[in-house]
Design an enzyme around this catalytic site. Sequence first.
Site, PDB file in Angstrom:
ATOM      1  N   TYR A  16       0.838  -1.202   0.000  1.00 27.87           N
ATOM      2  CA  TYR A  16       0.000   0.000   0.000  1.00 27.87           C
ATOM      3  C   TYR A  16       0.869   1.247   0.000  1.00 27.87           C
ATOM      4  CZ  TYR A  16       0.852   1.006   4.984  1.00 27.87           C
ATOM      5  OH  TYR A  16       1.439   1.329   6.183  1.00 27.87           O
ATOM      6  N   ARG A  29       8.456   4.228  -4.303  1.00 20.18           N
ATOM      7  CA  ARG A  29       8.495   3.213  -3.241  1.00 20.18           C
ATOM      8  C   ARG A  29       7.479   2.099  -3.514  1.00 20.18           C
ATOM      9  NH1 ARG A  29       7.605   5.277   2.754  1.00 20.18           N
ATOM     10  NH2 ARG A  29       5.477   5.417   1.981  1.00 20.18           N
ATOM     11  N   ARG A  34      -8.899 -18.939  -7.368  1.00 19.78           N
ATOM     12  CA  ARG A  34     -10.142 -19.690  -7.142  1.00 19.78           C
ATOM     13  C   ARG A  34     -10.157 -20.390  -5.783  1.00 19.78           C
ATOM     14  NH1 ARG A  34     -10.269 -22.366 -12.931  1.00 19.78           N
ATOM     15  NH2 ARG A  34      -8.076 -22.145 -12.428  1.00 19.78           N
ATOM     16  N   LYS A  64       6.586  -1.964   2.020  1.00 18.53           N
ATOM     17  CA  LYS A  64       5.372  -1.354   2.599  1.00 18.53           C
ATOM     18  C   LYS A  64       4.204  -2.333   2.456  1.00 18.53           C
ATOM     19  CE  LYS A  64       3.136   3.145   3.146  1.00 18.53           C
ATOM     20  NZ  LYS A  64       3.220   3.251   4.593  1.00 18.53           N
ATOM     21  N   GLU A 106      11.360   2.608  14.633  1.00 21.78           N
ATOM     22  CA  GLU A 106      10.541   3.700  14.074  1.00 21.78           C
ATOM     23  C   GLU A 106       9.206   3.724  14.791  1.00 21.78           C
ATOM     24  OE1 GLU A 106       9.596   2.849   9.900  1.00 21.78           O
ATOM     25  OE2 GLU A 106       9.729   0.704  10.354  1.00 21.78           O
ATOM     26  N   LEU A 127      10.881   1.091   7.457  1.00 23.71           N
ATOM     27  CA  LEU A 127      10.342   1.544   6.182  1.00 23.71           C
ATOM     28  C   LEU A 127      11.107   2.805   5.763  1.00 23.71           C
ATOM     29  CD1 LEU A 127       7.912   1.067   4.177  1.00 23.71           C
ATOM     30  CD2 LEU A 127       6.911   3.069   5.273  1.00 23.71           C
TER      31      LEU A 127
END
Length: 285
Positions: free
Chosen positions: A33, A52, A99, A148, A180, A205
């Site tokens: 994302y 990114r 499936r 990410k 972080e 990140l």
Amino acid sequence: MDPIAYVNGSFVPLSEAKVSILDRGFLFADGIYEVSAVLDGKLIDNASHLARLQRSLGEIALELPESLERIEEIQKELIARNELTNGTVYLEVTRGADRGRDFAFPKGVRPTLIMFTSAKDIINAPSAKTGVAVITVPDIRWTRRDIKSVALLAQVLAKQAAAEAGAGEAWMIENGLVTEGGSSSAFILTQDDVLVTRHNSNEILPGCTRKAVLKLAEERQLRVEERPFSIAEALSAKEAFATSASLFVQAVISIDGKPVGTGNPGPMTQRLREIYVEFARATAV
Ligand code: PLP
């Protein structure tokens, strides 16, 4: 007005925006994302976010579902359709719906691409003035935090713990050092005015806002060190702050209930926030 979302080629009312229960984003968190800020209807630092996105997708061997140019066009159309002035555009790419539920990559399955917007007055958010309290939690994430990934359970738990403690962010600790924030990069300003933030590696990140702030600080001859720091060092620092697309630069005024510096947003933090906002407006698309 029902907000408009984007799902696999169509703009649809958010309440009707749906993906399959077999989508691998849902079953395996097999997706990536990005979140880009919007100021005055324009995207902030978006090239950095799209670069990114491309890198993260490459790291999990997932093809871009559309060209980066097309993705930006869709982001812009979504902003226009939602008449979004200030806020964020969220986008997610998953390995699509097969499936069944096989772990290995499916063949011939189209990736899923979805987007939606959220309104937020980033510039005038109350915490921009007051700063936020931070708590510390162990960093229990996997070892590819440079990707990410939508697998965010560790951050969900960290940020819930922060919310329950009345704090705005959780700083994650590994081997006695800050990695972080749950959804932000962590910075301190030492007593001798060195800006310190952890170096990029698989342990964090690579924040787009972090990158921009470091560049802006270096251009202004501020001394910068990219290295880990401990909570003891943060508590003896002059200032601390967090950066992210949806916060820009946000003062950290306490850690686990102990004040950082004066216990108020520091002047360098405020200055870097102003400098970042100037950069954001000047480069918005
Ligand atoms: N670190 C983590 C773990 C994040 O989730 C985020 C943003 O969501 C950041 C840092 C900040 O990154 P950016 O500045 O690109 O928003």
